[in-house]
Enzyme design. Structure first.
Site, short mmCIF file in Angstrom:
data_model
loop_
_atom_site.label_atom_id
_atom_site.label_comp_id
_atom_site.label_asym_id
_atom_site.label_seq_id
_atom_site.Cartn_x
_atom_site.Cartn_y
_atom_site.Cartn_z
N ASP A 129 8.34 -11.76 -6.49
CA ASP A 129 9.45 -11.31 -5.66
C ASP A 129 10.62 -12.29 -5.77
OD1 ASP A 129 9.93 -9.25 -3.45
OD2 ASP A 129 10.49 -11.11 -2.43
N GLU A 181 10.96 -10.47 -10.53
CA GLU A 181 11.94 -9.54 -9.96
C GLU A 181 13.27 -10.26 -9.87
OE1 GLU A 181 13.11 -6.97 -6.02
OE2 GLU A 181 12.41 -9.04 -5.91
C1 NOJ Z 1 12.43 -7.87 -2.78
C2 NOJ Z 1 11.48 -6.80 -2.35
O1 NOJ Z 1 11.40 -5.84 -3.38
C3 NOJ Z 1 12.00 -6.22 -1.07
O2 NOJ Z 1 11.24 -5.10 -0.67
C4 NOJ Z 1 11.98 -7.28 0.00
O3 NOJ Z 1 12.56 -6.78 1.18
C5 NOJ Z 1 12.77 -8.52 -0.45
N1 NOJ Z 1 12.42 -8.92 -1.78
C6 NOJ Z 1 12.47 -9.69 0.45
O4 NOJ Z 1 11.16 -10.10 0.24
#
Ligand code: NOJ
Length: 552
Positions: free
Chosen positions: A220, A279
């Site tokens: 993430d 990500e």
């Molecule tokens: C990216 C995630 O995909 C999202 O769902 C989340 O709210 C944020 N990171 C914070 O963790």
């Protein structure tokens, strides 16, 4: 009772180490996939019950689970209280180990979502850290003294950073007389990755999951782990929201992050065949390409935002091909748990209500382009966004959305998977945590599995084609000019295998000509009766028709 990680018998062998080069990954949002306990929330035993659907009916190779860890649920699981455990709402530790074993028994892989940029404010680490300036966890988060005090005596934040979820990026903690930083909610404090003990604790956690047989991790917002060591204010620029009015040079994308990534990869590489997917937070394909290496893929977001246009798709794909080059592998992502469902988004962009036709054409893009496809649960049914009434909103930022903070309510793409047309959609016998889509009576797995012309049957055929044609999985990419602006066509070439793919983005027939000598065997398409090009390579594609031809 088994303890986490206990091996009962010989673990099943999930297959070759280079599996990820051929794999299609299916993202499961665990709360919404299959409830086995009747509490209205999806769970791990429910996922086990659906593994045969995933590997046999759909034909995917790996599953990525959005977070399954104990969490107060303020960011619906992305606020993690204890990264080493399974949230009891999803099942037991033994349920998790069974899921890994059952996936491996079917030759499938399992990828976990690691949220290592921040924790929940209810994690034991933060609970300790916030108590005082001199406890063992005192430096595990980004604490700073106030920049000064306002006329009313209130403390002023240390810099101008804001939260991506709206409001300031700093929250005051009176016990320490300091602010802590948070890129997201105030209940999601960012960790201080420059503190060696934090890195050591994270790696211990990662090793624990590797020991339990996990095949990879999605990271993430990984490019936000490191901030500038001095936490200076970001430069400002014109923009329409508080977030876009800053140039985010100090709160993410630090030059020394590559070294951190190297240390992480070294840990993962100790277990062969493990992949990781970063990500990318708020960045373009240049950064994604720069951080992609070997078995570490990086999500970038141009395709998830691309309008339904052959020209835009072609330009986006050509740009990423230039940036990634033939050695680095891009990802193919049209939707996920943060974005509108692809069928809704593309149909809206096309100005068409033929959602199914567009969902099938999108499937050809996902299966035929170069990269690792990520299929978000329900997209194989052509699931659409579900309107959520204001009093049912769960997604926290959606509750505070306003002009300076526009927000898409992510609940709309997180609704329960419809398995049958019965009440509860075969998802739950209880009250679902989020409302089920109004079209579930007809758009569901049972109905689509029985209909050869459905979106699900189309995905199945296309994924079969991908398995049988090497060029679709591993081939190079090259655009083809088919002589028609609304048609995006390309070729894929691998040793002994060639494929040509063409997608008509228009809601009308388009007659195209594919260059002579191209692959001619019709392998699959959006329609049950895909057309073959004539001897001159001429073929007419029907509205939103996609076609895959191959040799070898
Ligand atoms: C990216 C995630 O995909 C999202 O769902 C989340 O709210 C944020 N990171 C914070 O963790």
């Amino acid at each position: 009772m088994t303890e986490p990680g206990d091996q009962q018998d010989d673990p099943p062998d999930p297959g070759p180490e280079d599996w990820w080069l051929d794999a299609v990954v299916y993202q499961i949002y665990p709360r919404s996939f299959q409830d086995s306990s009747g509490d209205g929330v999806g769970d791990l035993p429910g996922i086990v019950d659906r593994l045969d659907y995933l590997c046999q009916t759909v034909g995917v190779d790996a599953i990525w689970l959005s977070p399954i860890y104990p969490s107060p649920g303020l960011d619906v699981g992305y606020d993690v209280a204890d990264h080493r455990r399974v949230d009891p709402v999803f099942g037991t530790e033994a349920d998790f180990d069974r899921l890994v074993a059952e996936a491996h028994r079917r030759g499938m892989r399992l990828i976990l979502d690691l949220v290592m940029n921040h924790t929940s404010d209810r994690s034991a680490w933060f609970e300790a850290s916030r108590q005082s300036r001199d406890n063992p966890y005192a430096d595990w988060y980004l604490w700073r003294d106030p920049a000064g005090f306002g006329a009313d005596g209130s403390p002023l934040p240390p810099n101008n950073w804001v939260s991506f979820f709206g409001g300031p990026g700093w929250t005051w903690e009176p016990r320490r007389g300091q602010f802590y930083q948070h890129t997201f909610l105030a209940q999601q404090p960012d960790l201080n990755w420059r503190e060696p003990a934090v890195e050591a604790a994270q790696w211990a956690m990662v090793r624990g999951w590797l020991d339990r047989g996990v095949d990879g991790f999605r990271l993430d917002v990984f490019n936000a782990f490191l901030k500038h060591p001095d936490l200076p204010s970001n430069p400002e620029q014109p923009g329409s929201t508080a977030w876009t009015r800053q140039v985010h040079v100090h709160d993410r994308d630090q030059a020394d992050f590559v070294e951190l990534l190297d240390r992480f990869r070294a840990l993962v590489d100790a277990e062969p065949g493990r992949i990781t997917i970063g990500e990318l937070f708020d960045g373009g394909p240049e950064r994604a390409a720069a951080m992609t290496r070997g078995q570490h893929l990086v999500f970038d977001w141009e395709l998830i935002a691309a309008p339904w246009s052959a020209g835009e798709f072609r330009a986006t794909v050509e740009r990423r091909e230039r940036l990634f080059g033939p050695e680095r592998r891009p990802t193919l992502v049209f939707s996920n748990h943060d974005q509108p469902r692809q069928a809704s988004r593309f149909a809206r962009s096309a100005g068409s209500d033929d959602v199914d036709a567009i969902a099938k054409a999108a499937a050809v893009l996902l299966v035929g382009l170069r990269g690792t496809p990520f299929l978000y649960y329900g997209e194989e049914l052509g699931m659409v966004d579900v309107e959520i009434p204001p009093d049912e909103i769960v997604d926290p930022p959606a509750r505070i959305a306003g002009p300076d903070f526009p927000w898409w309510n992510r609940d709309q793409c997180r609704t329960p998977m419809p398995w049958t047309g019965e009440p509860g959609a075969g998802f739950t016998t209880g009250r679902p945590w989020l409302r089920i889509g109004p079209d579930a009576a007809r758009r569901n797995v049972a109905a689509e599995a029985a209909d050869e012309g459905s979106v699900l049957a189309t995905y199945r055929r296309l994924l079969e084609a991908r398995r049988s044609v090497l060029a679709l999985r591993r081939g190079s990419y090259e655009s083809i000019d088919a002589g028609e602006d609304d048609v995006f066509a390309w070729r894929r070439v691998a040793p002994g295998s060639r494929a040509v793919v063409a997608v008509n983005f228009a809601g009308v027939d388009c007659r195209i000509r594919l260059p002579a000598g191209e692959a001619r065997r019709v392998v699959a398409g959006t329609h049950l009766d895909p057309p073959a090009p004539d001897g001159d390579g001429v073929v007419t594609l029907r509205p939103f028709e996609g076609l895959i031809l191959a040799d070898g």
